[in-house]
Design a protein around this motif. Structure first.
Motif, PDB file in Angstrom:
ATOM      1  N   LEU A  15       0.844  -1.191   0.000  1.00 21.81           N
ATOM      2  CA  LEU A  15       0.000   0.000   0.000  1.00 21.81           C
ATOM      3  C   LEU A  15       0.877   1.239   0.000  1.00 21.81           C
ATOM      4  O   LEU A  15       1.801   1.356   0.809  1.00 21.81           O
ATOM      5  CB  LEU A  15      -0.893   0.024   1.240  1.00 21.81           C
ATOM      6  CG  LEU A  15      -2.056  -0.940   1.259  1.00 21.81           C
ATOM      7  CD1 LEU A  15      -2.701  -0.936   2.631  1.00 21.81           C
ATOM      8  CD2 LEU A  15      -3.060  -0.574   0.201  1.00 21.81           C
ATOM      9  N   MET A  16       0.582   2.165  -0.877  1.00 20.77           N
ATOM     10  CA  MET A  16       1.299   3.434  -0.917  1.00 20.77           C
ATOM     11  C   MET A  16       0.463   4.537  -0.273  1.00 20.77           C
ATOM     12  O   MET A  16       1.003   5.452   0.327  1.00 20.77           O
ATOM     13  CB  MET A  16       1.613   3.812  -2.368  1.00 20.77           C
ATOM     14  CG  MET A  16       2.475   2.793  -3.081  1.00 20.77           C
ATOM     15  SD  MET A  16       4.093   2.584  -2.330  1.00 20.77           S
ATOM     16  CE  MET A  16       4.874   4.106  -2.789  1.00 20.77           C
ATOM     17  N   ALA A  17      -0.856   4.446  -0.448  1.00 19.86           N
ATOM     18  CA  ALA A  17      -1.770   5.438   0.133  1.00 19.86           C
ATOM     19  C   ALA A  17      -3.079   4.730   0.442  1.00 19.86           C
ATOM     20  O   ALA A  17      -3.538   3.888  -0.326  1.00 19.86           O
ATOM     21  CB  ALA A  17      -2.012   6.586  -0.838  1.00 19.86           C
ATOM     22  N   LEU A  18      -3.663   5.063   1.571  1.00 16.18           N
ATOM     23  CA  LEU A  18      -4.890   4.419   2.030  1.00 16.18           C
ATOM     24  C   LEU A  18      -5.923   5.502   2.326  1.00 16.18           C
ATOM     25  O   LEU A  18      -5.644   6.437   3.082  1.00 16.18           O
ATOM     26  CB  LEU A  18      -4.592   3.608   3.292  1.00 16.18           C
ATOM     27  CG  LEU A  18      -5.738   2.857   3.948  1.00 16.18           C
ATOM     28  CD1 LEU A  18      -6.273   1.790   3.015  1.00 16.18           C
ATOM     29  CD2 LEU A  18      -5.262   2.213   5.237  1.00 16.18           C
ATOM     30  N   PHE A  19      -7.087   5.392   1.706  1.00 17.86           N
ATOM     31  CA  PHE A  19      -8.167   6.349   1.898  1.00 17.86           C
ATOM     32  C   PHE A  19      -9.457   5.601   2.227  1.00 17.86           C
ATOM     33  O   PHE A  19     -10.384   5.536   1.414  1.00 17.86           O
ATOM     34  CB  PHE A  19      -8.355   7.209   0.639  1.00 17.86           C
ATOM     35  CG  PHE A  19      -7.162   8.059   0.332  1.00 17.86           C
ATOM     36  CD1 PHE A  19      -7.011   9.300   0.922  1.00 17.86           C
ATOM     37  CD2 PHE A  19      -6.177   7.609  -0.526  1.00 17.86           C
ATOM     38  CE1 PHE A  19      -5.894  10.081   0.660  1.00 17.86           C
ATOM     39  CE2 PHE A  19      -5.055   8.382  -0.798  1.00 17.86           C
ATOM     40  CZ  PHE A  19      -4.925   9.621  -0.202  1.00 17.86           C
TER      41      PHE A  19
ATOM     42  N   SER B  66      -7.580   2.421  -2.180  1.00 17.88           N
ATOM     43  CA  SER B  66      -6.163   2.437  -1.801  1.00 17.88           C
ATOM     44  C   SER B  66      -5.319   2.422  -3.067  1.00 17.88           C
ATOM     45  O   SER B  66      -5.711   1.849  -4.085  1.00 17.88           O
ATOM     46  CB  SER B  66      -5.812   1.196  -0.982  1.00 17.88           C
ATOM     47  OG  SER B  66      -6.603   1.127   0.176  1.00 17.88           O
ATOM     48  N   LEU B  67      -4.147   3.041  -2.984  1.00 17.80           N
ATOM     49  CA  LEU B  67      -3.185   3.023  -4.082  1.00 17.80           C
ATOM     50  C   LEU B  67      -2.113   2.003  -3.753  1.00 17.80           C
ATOM     51  O   LEU B  67      -1.505   2.054  -2.679  1.00 17.80           O
ATOM     52  CB  LEU B  67      -2.555   4.405  -4.263  1.00 17.80           C
ATOM     53  CG  LEU B  67      -1.424   4.504  -5.285  1.00 17.80           C
ATOM     54  CD1 LEU B  67      -1.939   4.225  -6.693  1.00 17.80           C
ATOM     55  CD2 LEU B  67      -0.760   5.876  -5.216  1.00 17.80           C
TER      56      LEU B  67
ATOM     57  N   SER C 199       1.566  -0.079  -4.780  1.00 20.60           N
ATOM     58  CA  SER C 199       2.855   0.327  -5.326  1.00 20.60           C
ATOM     59  C   SER C 199       3.021  -0.018  -6.803  1.00 20.60           C
ATOM     60  O   SER C 199       3.928   0.492  -7.453  1.00 20.60           O
ATOM     61  CB  SER C 199       3.998  -0.294  -4.530  1.00 20.60           C
ATOM     62  OG  SER C 199       3.997  -1.686  -4.667  1.00 20.60           O
TER      63      SER C 199
END
Length: 68
Positions: free
Chosen positions: A21-25, A31-32, A34
């Motif tokens: 995971l690079m970004a979690l919303f 989620s973004l 890698s």
């Protein structure tokens, strides 16, 4: 995007959801990863090339043979 070793699976591999995971919303439901993929809370995905992977969350009611 993946800079660690060993590198994460690529977006076109079958195990792409194992990428870090690079970004979690969670408040927005995505989620973004890698590998550049967007993973949605319903298990659908948007890949970096613009292709879509339909949600594939198990459906417990369907597994029991229930009808909706």
């Amino acid at each position: 995007m993946c800079v660690h070793q060993p590198p994460c699976p690529t977006a076109d591999s079958t195990d792409r959801e194992a990428a870090h995971l690079m970004a979690l919303f969670p408040e927005q439901g995505w989620s973004l990863l890698s590998d550049g993929s967007l993973l949605f809370e319903d298990t659908g995905e948007l890949l970096p090339d613009g292709s879509v992977v339909a949600p594939h969350r198990p459906n417990p009611a369907a597994e029991r043979g229930a009808t909706a």
